[in-house]
Design a protein around this motif. Structure first.
Motif, PDB file in Angstrom:
ATOM      1  N   HIS A 181       1.132  -0.828  -0.465  1.00 30.76           N
ATOM      2  CA  HIS A 181       0.046  -0.084  -0.168  1.00 30.76           C
ATOM      3  C   HIS A 181       1.061   1.394   0.153  1.00 30.76           C
ATOM      4  CE1 HIS A 181      -3.332   2.053   1.035  1.00 30.76           C
ATOM      5  NE2 HIS A 181      -3.886   1.503   0.906  1.00 30.76           N
ATOM      6  N   TRP A 182       0.646   1.975  -0.594  1.00 30.30           N
ATOM      7  CA  TRP A 182       0.284   3.581  -0.874  1.00 30.30           C
ATOM      8  C   TRP A 182       1.170   3.917   0.642  1.00 30.30           C
ATOM      9  CZ3 TRP A 182      -0.899   6.881  -5.588  1.00 30.30           C
ATOM     10  CH2 TRP A 182      -0.276   5.761  -6.555  1.00 30.30           C
ATOM     11  N   GLY A 212       9.948   3.438  -2.493  1.00 29.31           N
ATOM     12  CA  GLY A 212       8.655   4.013  -1.996  1.00 29.31           C
ATOM     13  C   GLY A 212       8.125   4.952  -1.780  1.00 29.31           C
ATOM     14  N   VAL A 213       7.033   5.577  -1.579  1.00 22.41           N
ATOM     15  CA  VAL A 213       6.593   7.276  -2.634  1.00 22.41           C
ATOM     16  C   VAL A 213       6.377   7.813  -0.526  1.00 22.41           C
ATOM     17  CG1 VAL A 213       4.233   8.198  -3.002  1.00 22.41           C
ATOM     18  CG2 VAL A 213       4.794   6.347  -4.042  1.00 22.41           C
ATOM     19  N   ILE A 214       7.121   9.102  -0.512  1.00 22.22           N
ATOM     20  CA  ILE A 214       7.499   9.774   0.059  1.00 22.22           C
ATOM     21  C   ILE A 214       7.404  10.831  -0.191  1.00 22.22           C
ATOM     22  CG2 ILE A 214       9.197   8.136   1.525  1.00 22.22           C
ATOM     23  CD1 ILE A 214      11.285   9.926   0.795  1.00 22.22           C
ATOM     24  N   ALA A 215       7.570  11.938   0.671  1.00 21.42           N
ATOM     25  CA  ALA A 215       7.181  13.362   0.409  1.00 21.42           C
ATOM     26  C   ALA A 215       9.148  13.385   1.029  1.00 21.42           C
ATOM     27  CB  ALA A 215       6.597  14.442   1.547  1.00 21.42           C
ATOM     28  N   SER A 216       9.536  14.732  -0.314  1.00 20.68           N
ATOM     29  CA  SER A 216      10.915  15.033   0.145  1.00 20.68           C
ATOM     30  C   SER A 216      11.118  16.294   1.507  1.00 20.68           C
ATOM     31  CB  SER A 216      11.174  15.958  -1.447  1.00 20.68           C
ATOM     32  OG  SER A 216      10.642  16.421  -1.401  1.00 20.68           O
ATOM     33  N   PRO A 217      11.944  16.300   1.841  1.00 22.00           N
ATOM     34  CA  PRO A 217      12.344  17.561   2.743  1.00 22.00           C
ATOM     35  C   PRO A 217      11.954  18.587   1.867  1.00 22.00           C
ATOM     36  CG  PRO A 217      14.297  16.696   2.141  1.00 22.00           C
ATOM     37  CD  PRO A 217      13.390  15.063   1.496  1.00 22.00           C
ATOM     38  N   PRO A 218      12.219  19.987   2.581  1.00 20.63           N
ATOM     39  CA  PRO A 218      12.266  20.589   1.557  1.00 20.63           C
ATOM     40  C   PRO A 218      13.621  20.783   0.639  1.00 20.63           C
ATOM     41  CG  PRO A 218      11.387  21.641   4.368  1.00 20.63           C
ATOM     42  CD  PRO A 218      12.276  20.244   3.977  1.00 20.63           C
ATOM     43  N   ILE A 219      12.778  21.387  -0.666  1.00 16.26           N
ATOM     44  CA  ILE A 219      14.438  21.460  -1.458  1.00 16.26           C
ATOM     45  C   ILE A 219      14.250  23.145  -1.886  1.00 16.26           C
ATOM     46  CG2 ILE A 219      15.294  21.286  -4.014  1.00 16.26           C
ATOM     47  CD1 ILE A 219      12.850  18.835  -3.228  1.00 16.26           C
ATOM     48  N   ALA A 220      15.722  23.671  -1.059  1.00  9.17           N
ATOM     49  CA  ALA A 220      16.040  25.236  -1.504  1.00  9.17           C
ATOM     50  C   ALA A 220      16.191  25.454  -3.216  1.00  9.17           C
ATOM     51  CB  ALA A 220      17.038  25.275  -0.703  1.00  9.17           C
ATOM     52  N   LEU A 221      15.626  26.525  -3.612  1.00  6.16           N
ATOM     53  CA  LEU A 221      15.564  26.135  -5.054  1.00  6.16           C
ATOM     54  C   LEU A 221      16.272  28.069  -5.214  1.00  6.16           C
ATOM     55  CD1 LEU A 221      12.067  25.785  -6.295  1.00  6.16           C
ATOM     56  CD2 LEU A 221      14.399  24.163  -6.004  1.00  6.16           C
ATOM     57  N   GLY A 222      16.536  28.296  -4.534  1.00 12.68           N
ATOM     58  CA  GLY A 222      17.462  29.601  -4.380  1.00 12.68           C
ATOM     59  C   GLY A 222      16.736  31.387  -4.336  1.00 12.68           C
ATOM     60  N   THR A 223      17.628  32.022  -4.736  1.00 13.93           N
ATOM     61  CA  THR A 223      16.674  33.499  -3.841  1.00 13.93           C
ATOM     62  C   THR A 223      16.449  34.015  -5.523  1.00 13.93           C
ATOM     63  OG1 THR A 223      17.540  33.381  -1.662  1.00 13.93           O
ATOM     64  CG2 THR A 223      17.106  36.096  -2.737  1.00 13.93           C
ATOM     65  N   VAL A 224      15.876  34.313  -5.610  1.00 14.19           N
ATOM     66  CA  VAL A 224      15.070  35.117  -7.138  1.00 14.19           C
ATOM     67  C   VAL A 224      14.222  35.847  -7.135  1.00 14.19           C
ATOM     68  CG1 VAL A 224      15.359  32.817  -7.932  1.00 14.19           C
ATOM     69  CG2 VAL A 224      12.946  33.685  -7.334  1.00 14.19           C
ATOM     70  N   ASP A 225      14.210  36.953  -7.862  1.00 17.20           N
ATOM     71  CA  ASP A 225      13.483  38.178  -8.109  1.00 17.20           C
ATOM     72  C   ASP A 225      12.263  37.722  -9.499  1.00 17.20           C
ATOM     73  OD1 ASP A 225      15.352  40.111  -7.107  1.00 17.20           O
ATOM     74  OD2 ASP A 225      16.760  39.951  -8.995  1.00 17.20           O
ATOM     75  N   LEU A 226      11.186  38.223  -7.807  1.00 20.42           N
ATOM     76  CA  LEU A 226      10.014  37.558  -9.176  1.00 20.42           C
ATOM     77  C   LEU A 226       9.023  38.894  -9.340  1.00 20.42           C
ATOM     78  CD1 LEU A 226       9.112  34.880  -6.860  1.00 20.42           C
ATOM     79  CD2 LEU A 226      10.133  34.943  -9.074  1.00 20.42           C
TER      80      LEU A 226
END
Length: 373
Positions: A186-187, A324-338
């Motif tokens: 089971h998942w 197995g299916v799990i949630a990843s730990p938080p992934i830092a994608l950087g500091t960006v201008d939005l």
């Protein structure tokens, strides 16, 4: 319940009439006994078709037996036995009923069939979903000659599901012994209840491992209501993002992991190959510089992907393989201008871990934006 379906072997008509087309040889006499385990009166009518048939040293009796087990733990994974027979015979099919208390998919387990005392199963499947003739945990009823899903409650895979598979053109002969196990995979870490009916023919004198059922064995307790899916404060949910561009495969919301995914869903990208891109649009509340964090899904058939935010060149490369299916730990994608309003999040498939099943899938649960003052 009386769930309507029609197969070659047996079925239920719209009128409620139930039929069984199994040939049931007998040597001298036959007896049909019906037992009512309820307090309500039951009226029964029907017919039996009888045809002369010689009894030889090749003749076999028909067997159909039922068993269930309540609240089977899904961790650690285990093999659950459908049938064990000692003697000579031929296996011709089975039905499975699952009571699932969560929306997550219950059927990753493989069928393992041991013929004549094998140490390793000569029939080793790729998943319950494949054995019963469909895939991707399809949760809609379907009907075919040799396999059916008469019931699947939902939402997702929550509730009662009934499936069957009849081995008519692919029956499995055995000379001395037969064993059928189904892996409970089971998942989610939960408890499921399962019931199975096995169908087989065997020479006189064959033995099996079915205990006699009693009235209390047929009682199934009510299912608990689904829990409210948790939501992460401030999360920009992947399944809510606008799909700007996709160059391969398809992406759509996927539900089923209330205890894992924020809001119980993710956006799921499947069917793509290395080099393909998926661009999703998310909204920033105002223009400025933001630290961006993502939470994604990891599994055995997920790929290695590069994730770029806004006008980033390159991006962050992440291997999403996990057994197995799990949630990843938080992934830092950087500091960006939005900019204020919609901004792009670009996912590019790079490849896959050597251990991974090469499906290159990707799942985004959510991202978080933290403004840098």
């Amino acid at each position: 319940g009386i769930n309507v379906y029609q197969s070659l072997s047996c079925g239920v008509l719209d009128s409620g009439v139930m039929y069984a087309n199994w040939v049931m040889p007998y040597q001298k006499t036959a007896r049909l006994r019906l037992t009512n385990y309820t307090d309500a009166p039951v009226a029964v009518s029907g017919s039996v078709c009888v045809t002369p048939r010689p009894w030889t040293d090749r003749s076999m009796y028909f067997h159909a037996k039922w068993r269930q087990e309540l609240e089977i733990r899904t961790r650690p994974r285990q093999d659950w036995n459908y049938l064990w027979v000692q003697g000579q015979g031929r296996f011709v099919g089975d039905s499975l009923h699952v009571v699932n208390p969560v929306k997550a998919w219950w059927g990753e387990g493989d069928e393992k069939i041991y013929v004549d005392g094998e140490d390793f199963p000569s029939h080793f499947g790729t998943g319950t979903e494949d054995y019963y003739g469909y895939a991707w945990c399809w949760n809609q009823p379907f009907v075919h000659a040799y396999h059916n899903q008469p019931r699947c409650d939902g939402p997702g895979n929550y509730g009662h599901t009934s499936v069957n598979r009849f081995h008519i053109i692919d029956s499995i002969p055995f000379d001395t012994q037969f064993q059928f196990d189904m892996e409970v995979w089971h998942w989610a870490d939960t408890k499921v209840s399962m019931a199975t009916t096995s169908y087989w023919y065997a020479r006189p004198g064959a033995r099996d491992n079915f205990a006699r059922p009693f009235p209390e064995d047929f009682v199934i307790g009510p299912l608990a209501p689904l829990p409210e899916a948790k939501r992460v404060d401030g999360a920009l949910e992947g399944e809510k993002m606008r799909q700007i561009t996709i160059t391969g495969g398809s992406a759509a919301p996927q539900a089923g992991f209330e205890e894992t995914w924020s809001a119980g869903q993710q956006v799921w990208w499947t069917g793509a190959k290395p080099g393909a891109q998926l661009v999703l649009g998310f909204r920033a509340p105002s223009a400025g510089k933001y630290q961006v964090t993502a939470v994604c899904t990891k599994a055995v058939d997920y790929g290695i992907c590069q994730i770029a935010v806004g006008d980033q060149v390159g991006g962050t490369v992440v291997d999403f393989y996990n057994d197995g299916v799990i949630a990843s730990p938080p992934i830092a994608l950087g500091t960006v201008d939005l900019k204020a309003g919609e901004n792009p999040l670009t996912v590019t498939i790079q490849g896959a871990n050597p251990k991974a099943v090469k499906q290159y899938m990707f799942g985004l649960d959510y991202i978080l934006l933290d403004k840098v003052e």
